[in-house]
Motif scaffolding. Structure first.
Motif, PDB file in Angstrom:
ATOM      1  N   LYS A 139       0.936  -0.869  -0.212  1.00 20.53           N
ATOM      2  CA  LYS A 139      -0.041   0.132  -0.276  1.00 20.53           C
ATOM      3  C   LYS A 139       0.971   1.745   0.190  1.00 20.53           C
ATOM      4  O   LYS A 139       2.011   1.345   0.193  1.00 20.53           O
ATOM      5  CB  LYS A 139      -0.898   0.425   1.233  1.00 20.53           C
ATOM      6  CG  LYS A 139      -1.871  -0.912   1.286  1.00 20.53           C
ATOM      7  CD  LYS A 139      -2.676  -1.261   2.420  1.00 20.53           C
ATOM      8  CE  LYS A 139      -3.328   0.341   3.513  1.00 20.53           C
ATOM      9  NZ  LYS A 139      -3.598  -0.246   4.622  1.00 20.53           N
ATOM     10  N   PRO A 140       0.945   2.235  -1.130  1.00 18.09           N
ATOM     11  CA  PRO A 140       1.648   3.551  -0.505  1.00 18.09           C
ATOM     12  C   PRO A 140       1.390   4.134   0.507  1.00 18.09           C
ATOM     13  O   PRO A 140       0.418   3.811   1.498  1.00 18.09           O
ATOM     14  CB  PRO A 140       0.244   4.530  -1.077  1.00 18.09           C
ATOM     15  CG  PRO A 140      -0.838   3.614  -2.304  1.00 18.09           C
ATOM     16  CD  PRO A 140      -0.617   2.329  -1.530  1.00 18.09           C
ATOM     17  N   LEU A 141       2.729   4.536   0.774  1.00 16.78           N
ATOM     18  CA  LEU A 141       2.573   5.671   2.447  1.00 16.78           C
ATOM     19  C   LEU A 141       1.984   6.444   2.814  1.00 16.78           C
ATOM     20  O   LEU A 141       1.683   6.270   3.833  1.00 16.78           O
ATOM     21  CB  LEU A 141       4.463   6.108   2.185  1.00 16.78           C
ATOM     22  CG  LEU A 141       5.216   6.416   3.517  1.00 16.78           C
ATOM     23  CD1 LEU A 141       5.099   5.647   4.710  1.00 16.78           C
ATOM     24  CD2 LEU A 141       6.428   7.313   3.267  1.00 16.78           C
ATOM     25  N   GLN A 142       1.252   7.097   2.013  1.00 12.80           N
ATOM     26  CA  GLN A 142       0.514   7.835   1.905  1.00 12.80           C
ATOM     27  C   GLN A 142      -1.053   7.093   2.761  1.00 12.80           C
ATOM     28  O   GLN A 142      -1.507   8.110   3.042  1.00 12.80           O
ATOM     29  CB  GLN A 142      -0.060   8.780   0.527  1.00 12.80           C
ATOM     30  CG  GLN A 142       1.519   9.599   0.273  1.00 12.80           C
ATOM     31  CD  GLN A 142       2.512   9.039  -0.733  1.00 12.80           C
ATOM     32  OE1 GLN A 142       2.426   7.467  -0.701  1.00 12.80           O
ATOM     33  NE2 GLN A 142       3.459   9.599  -0.653  1.00 12.80           N
ATOM     34  N   ALA A 143      -1.438   6.415   2.403  1.00 15.12           N
ATOM     35  CA  ALA A 143      -2.708   5.665   2.521  1.00 15.12           C
ATOM     36  C   ALA A 143      -2.366   5.022   4.290  1.00 15.12           C
ATOM     37  O   ALA A 143      -3.495   5.261   5.012  1.00 15.12           O
ATOM     38  CB  ALA A 143      -3.069   3.736   2.143  1.00 15.12           C
ATOM     39  N   TYR A 144      -1.274   5.262   4.416  1.00 22.15           N
ATOM     40  CA  TYR A 144      -1.008   5.488   6.580  1.00 22.15           C
ATOM     41  C   TYR A 144      -1.426   6.662   7.073  1.00 22.15           C
ATOM     42  O   TYR A 144      -0.732   7.350   6.948  1.00 22.15           O
ATOM     43  CB  TYR A 144      -0.032   4.583   6.430  1.00 22.15           C
ATOM     44  CG  TYR A 144       0.447   2.469   6.170  1.00 22.15           C
ATOM     45  CD1 TYR A 144      -0.391   2.143   6.877  1.00 22.15           C
ATOM     46  CD2 TYR A 144       0.576   2.755   4.992  1.00 22.15           C
ATOM     47  CE1 TYR A 144      -0.063   0.574   6.525  1.00 22.15           C
ATOM     48  CE2 TYR A 144       0.831   1.452   4.469  1.00 22.15           C
ATOM     49  CZ  TYR A 144       0.529  -0.006   5.289  1.00 22.15           C
ATOM     50  OH  TYR A 144       0.557  -0.602   4.544  1.00 22.15           O
ATOM     51  N   ALA A 145      -1.664   6.618   8.170  1.00 21.23           N
ATOM     52  CA  ALA A 145      -2.007   7.138   9.181  1.00 21.23           C
ATOM     53  C   ALA A 145      -0.112   7.350   9.804  1.00 21.23           C
ATOM     54  O   ALA A 145       0.041   6.821   9.523  1.00 21.23           O
ATOM     55  CB  ALA A 145      -3.036   7.504  10.105  1.00 21.23           C
ATOM     56  N   ARG A 146      -0.398   9.051  10.128  1.00 23.26           N
ATOM     57  CA  ARG A 146       1.440   9.210  10.797  1.00 23.26           C
ATOM     58  C   ARG A 146       1.032   8.427  12.602  1.00 23.26           C
ATOM     59  O   ARG A 146       1.895   7.693  11.932  1.00 23.26           O
ATOM     60  CB  ARG A 146       1.224  10.677  11.404  1.00 23.26           C
ATOM     61  CG  ARG A 146       2.511  10.683  11.587  1.00 23.26           C
ATOM     62  CD  ARG A 146       2.411  12.675  12.548  1.00 23.26           C
ATOM     63  NE  ARG A 146       1.257  12.772  13.350  1.00 23.26           N
ATOM     64  CZ  ARG A 146       1.385  12.699  14.530  1.00 23.26           C
ATOM     65  NH1 ARG A 146       1.712  11.920  15.208  1.00 23.26           N
ATOM     66  NH2 ARG A 146       0.377  13.129  15.346  1.00 23.26           N
ATOM     67  N   GLU A 147       0.046   8.279  13.163  1.00 23.88           N
ATOM     68  CA  GLU A 147      -0.122   7.473  13.865  1.00 23.88           C
ATOM     69  C   GLU A 147       0.034   6.045  13.572  1.00 23.88           C
ATOM     70  O   GLU A 147       1.215   5.437  14.250  1.00 23.88           O
ATOM     71  CB  GLU A 147      -1.770   7.713  14.837  1.00 23.88           C
ATOM     72  CG  GLU A 147      -1.622   8.966  15.317  1.00 23.88           C
ATOM     73  CD  GLU A 147      -2.349   9.341  13.925  1.00 23.88           C
ATOM     74  OE1 GLU A 147      -2.173   9.197  12.941  1.00 23.88           O
ATOM     75  OE2 GLU A 147      -2.280  11.194  14.730  1.00 23.88           O
ATOM     76  N   ALA A 148      -0.080   5.308  12.313  1.00 21.64           N
ATOM     77  CA  ALA A 148       0.175   3.791  11.840  1.00 21.64           C
ATOM     78  C   ALA A 148       1.849   4.088  11.291  1.00 21.64           C
ATOM     79  O   ALA A 148       2.049   3.126  12.128  1.00 21.64           O
ATOM     80  CB  ALA A 148      -0.563   3.919  10.563  1.00 21.64           C
ATOM     81  N   ARG A 149       2.109   5.010  10.772  1.00 18.98           N
ATOM     82  CA  ARG A 149       4.033   4.910  10.780  1.00 18.98           C
ATOM     83  C   ARG A 149       4.701   4.697  11.321  1.00 18.98           C
ATOM     84  O   ARG A 149       5.689   4.209  12.005  1.00 18.98           O
ATOM     85  CB  ARG A 149       3.767   6.318   9.852  1.00 18.98           C
ATOM     86  CG  ARG A 149       3.002   5.992   8.098  1.00 18.98           C
ATOM     87  CD  ARG A 149       3.848   6.688   7.162  1.00 18.98           C
ATOM     88  NE  ARG A 149       3.970   8.137   7.648  1.00 18.98           N
ATOM     89  CZ  ARG A 149       3.422   9.100   8.058  1.00 18.98           C
ATOM     90  NH1 ARG A 149       2.037   8.828   6.818  1.00 18.98           N
ATOM     91  NH2 ARG A 149       3.541  10.480   8.092  1.00 18.98           N
ATOM     92  N   GLU A 150       3.871   5.741  12.986  1.00 18.04           N
ATOM     93  CA  GLU A 150       4.949   5.974  14.281  1.00 18.04           C
ATOM     94  C   GLU A 150       4.587   4.205  15.226  1.00 18.04           C
ATOM     95  O   GLU A 150       5.534   3.996  15.323  1.00 18.04           O
ATOM     96  CB  GLU A 150       4.014   6.279  15.060  1.00 18.04           C
ATOM     97  CG  GLU A 150       4.630   7.976  14.740  1.00 18.04           C
ATOM     98  CD  GLU A 150       3.884   9.595  15.566  1.00 18.04           C
ATOM     99  OE1 GLU A 150       2.722   8.563  16.119  1.00 18.04           O
ATOM    100  OE2 GLU A 150       3.918  10.195  15.438  1.00 18.04           O
TER     101      GLU A 150
END
Length: 199
Positions: free
Chosen positions: A63-74
């Motif tokens: 999935k594209p990185l932008q599809a993840y919210a900042r909280e999910a990336r953290e």
């Protein structure tokens, strides 16, 4: 996965990353090696979503990185940069802020300390994990570069993140501490943690 990623810092003409493509599989331990200024840290910052590429795509789990919210990336990445912060707060808080939701969970903080190899010097501190660090406050304790490195690593390991990124983590360590860091990374690899080691 990076797919044909290009990036130029705003206000400059030099393309730091030019059509970069690669894939890292879950649980892999990889090293990214290169000279200073060749874009290694830039690549890490793009992966963390701190910058966006000029062109190309970055995918996580397809999935594209932008599809993840900042909280999910953290929740995915635990990161130790070369210039990690040395907070003038207690040892427990220095580690616990790696996942503020678990800051008051002493067991979770202790587990991260164990993974980061903090416990061997913790027992020598006057107030254990509640010892204030740095000399900004009365009773604060100064630590060695290697001890701070282990705290930064433990902080990154809060929350059982599946990917650990170490951006030039050995630059201020002596040979003995470097060996301990590599031993720790091998142990984490055995626990299924993916590691990106930038040097």
């Amino acid at each position: 996965a990076f797919e044909d990623v290009c990036f130029t810092y705003p206000g400059t003409d030099r393309q730091v990353l030019s059509h970069m493509s690669f894939e890292i599989r879950a649980g892999e331990k990889i090293s990214i090696v290169g000279m200073n200024g060749e874009g290694k840290t830039t690549m890490v910052k793009l992966l963390l979503g701190l910058f966006e590429p000029d062109s190309g795509r970055i995918l996580i789990g397809g999935k594209p990185l932008q599809a993840y919210a900042r909280e999910a990336r953290e929740k995915i990445f635990g990161t130790v940069f070369q210039d990690f912060t040395r907070y003038s707060i207690s040892l427990r808080e220095n580690v616990g802020i790696g996942d503020v939701e678990q800051l008051s969970d002493r067991e979770a903080v202790r587990e991260a300390m164990q993974k980061g190899n903090v416990l061997p010097f913790l027992e020598r501190l006057p107030e254990g994990e509640d010892t204030m660090l740095n000399r900004d406050f009365e009773g604060g304790v100064d630590l060695s570069g290697g001890q701070w490195q282990r705290i930064a690593l433990a902080r990154a390991l809060m929350g059982d993140r599946p990917v650990l990124i170490l951006d030039e983590p050995t630059s201020s360590l002596d040979d003995g501490e470097v060996e301990k860091l590599f031993t720790l990374m091998l142990r984490l690899k055995g626990e299924g943690v993916g590691i990106i080691f930038v040097t």
